[in-house]
Enzyme design. Structure first.
Site, short mmCIF file in Angstrom:
data_model
loop_
_atom_site.label_atom_id
_atom_site.label_comp_id
_atom_site.label_asym_id
_atom_site.label_seq_id
_atom_site.Cartn_x
_atom_site.Cartn_y
_atom_site.Cartn_z
CG ASP A 124 10.06 41.12 13.67
OD1 ASP A 124 9.34 41.83 13.18
OD2 ASP A 124 10.93 40.07 13.12
CG ASP A 181 6.39 43.81 9.51
OD1 ASP A 181 6.75 43.34 11.03
OD2 ASP A 181 7.35 43.76 8.93
#
Ligand SMILES: *[C@@H]1O[C@H](CO)[C@@H](O)[C@H](O)[C@H]1NC(C)=O
Ligand SMILES: *[C@@H]1O[C@H](CO)[C@@H](O)[C@H](O)[C@H]1NC(C)=O
Length: 474
Positions: A151, A352
């Site tokens: 992440d 992201d």
């Protein structure tokens, strides 16, 4: 004379006919070339899922390279899979976007116009547990393999830890037991690493019998709370990090899809990127595969992406954790979208790895939607799919021609999106434009993981830039 006149007339009309036919041929030729240049021709089968894992052979074969697999795909070892329909994945994706906005509002002091605390869905589920990619690392001595969600939108790395004092969700691999590792150490409450948790998690750390306690939440009902510790982290046999600071979760909730936890690749001080700065120089790269049945890679250190990488400057206006980029414009099927660059300047954008669908300012999205629909009139529109409002029933087409899309980033960097980044299929009867509008033009734009597929994405933090190269993986 009459004869010569009619001869001239005949000749000239022949010439005219010749010129016309050549011109027509050239026009036709141009149109064909134009179509090949600005459109993709895809087979229907490319929208259908595969149940067999076909590991990628391309990618970076370097020591600090980890294999990346899709959490729900056939290459994933995780058998504890939440029942996730495409609708559920997209609903969770919106929860993640809402929590990113809330985190940005805290980090940058921007007023949270969304009022995200009231709009976050109250139902159970995991914002980060959906549509994501995992890598397997080794933790402790002797090392135990753990599959972690990777992440770039958060910083703290954590895994569930025994004795699970409050709660652990079910995961595929055995839960990490610090008591059986000879290299685990608790971090004390007075350590500066303990205070760094505030920036990494957004929460002030706690203290229990002089051991530092972290807590991190990801939106709806997903969180991890536990002891802050350090441990030996083995990325590959040659890449071992002693004293890696991480969360040893004693109370964990959320459908993380059977993954043991999360690896935080953000920009804050406690992220793995910052902790390994002396070893890898805050440079890393990854490639997300085009299909869940293929594999990609995550590489620490330089060397990822090859020589074709084109860079765009990192912007620092999106907080200390996120990777901000400047989007200037877009094109679809060779048509530059009529969107004023101030629209993108106002919203800003982050890249992201955990958000599935790219979010655009509504003003920009409506131009994209209109242009895309005009280029796809051949195909019948069908009902919307959650946040995706432009969907087609392609069941009657064996080949499908779709417009190519290019993103124009700051630094004169134009990046073509792979065909798998343009349409998001929910079976062949509902194949949707894989972009969604934000609620408001002032909301942050997000370059999501569907649009990053097959691109080598290179993060060079000291160089203040992020680069893209086509064909990073299959
Ligand atoms: C870490 O600290 C907690 C709380 O003080 C304690 O329960 C636990 O046994 C410690 N673990 C190790 C391996 O020292
Ligand atoms: C596909 O073709 C069949 C036969 O022509 C037709 O009945 C059906 O409506 C078509 N489906 C779509 C989605 O266009």
């Amino acid at each position: 004379m009459a004869l010569s006149n009619s001869l001239i007339l005949l000749l000239s009309s022949c010439v005219l006919f010749f010129v016309l036919s050549v011109a027509r041929k050239e026009l036709a030729l141009d149109a064909n070339e134009d179509e090949a240049y600005h459109f993709h021709t895809l087979q229907q089968s490319s929208f259908l899922p595969s149940s067999i894992c076909e590991p990628s052979t391309v990618g970076v074969k370097e020591s600090a390279s980890l294999e990346v697999v899709h959490k729900h795909g056939p290459c994933s070892k995780l058998r504890v899979k939440p029942p996730s329909t495409v609708e559920e994945i997209l609903t969770h994706d919106q929860s993640r976007v809402d929590s990113i906005k809330a985190k940005l509002a805290i980090n940058t002091g921007k007023k949270d116009t969304l009022g995200s605390k009231t709009t976050l869905p109250a139902k159970s589920g995991s914002t980060i547990g959906s549509g994501n990619y995992i890598v397997t690392v080794g933790l402790g001595t002797p090392k135990k393999d753990l599959s972690l969600i990777f992440d770039t939108g958060s910083d703290l790395t954590w895994t569930q830890c025994q004795p699970c004092a409050r709660s652990c969700y079910s995961q595929q691999e055995p839960i990490f037991a610090p008591s059986t590792s000879t290299t685990y150490t608790n971090i004390s409450c007075t350590s500066t690493y303990c205070s760094d948790l505030t920036a990494a998690t957004g929460n002030t750390p706690g203290c229990s019998s002089s051991t530092c306690v972290y807590g991190i939440q990801y939106g709806d009902q997903s969180f991890s709370v536990g002891f802050f510790g350090k441990e030996k982290l083995t990325l590959t046999s040659k890449d071992v990090i002693d004293d890696f600071y991480f969360g040893c979760g004693q109370n964990n909730q959320g459908l993380f899809g059977g993954a043991a936890g999360l690896i935080g690749l953000g920009r804050a001080k406690l992220s793995i990127v910052s902790q390994t700065a002396t070893k890898y120089g805050k440079v890393f790269s990854y490639c997300l595969p085009s299909r869940a049945s293929y594999t990609g890679y995550l590489t620490f250190g330089s060397g990822g992406g090859g020589s074709n990488v084109k860079y765009t400057p990192l912007s620092t206006s999106q907080g200390t954790s996120f990777y901000g980029l400047d989007l200037l414009g877009m094109s679809a099927g060779g048509t530059k979208l009529a969107i004023s660059s101030t629209v993108f300047q106002t919203s800003g954008m982050i890249i992201d790895s955990g958000t599935v669908i790219t979010r655009l300012p509504p003003t920009a999205y409506s131009v994209l939607r209109q242009t895309f629909r005009a280029q796809m009139t051949k195909y019948p529109l069908t009902k919307a799919l959650s946040i995706l409002d432009t969907c087609y029933d392609l069941s009657n087409f064996t080949t499908i021609v779709i417009p190519k899309m290019v993103f124009f980033w700051g630094g004169n960097t134009n990046v073509e999106i792979a065909p798998q980044g343009i349409l998001y299929p929910n079976g062949i009867q509902q194949v949707c434009l894989a972009f969604a509008p934000n609620g408001d033009d002032s909301d942050i734009g997000i370059f999501g993981n569907v649009q990053q597929k097959t691109l080598a994405v290179v993060y060079d933090v000291p160089g203040g830039k992020v680069g893209f190269a086509p064909g990073g993986c299959a």
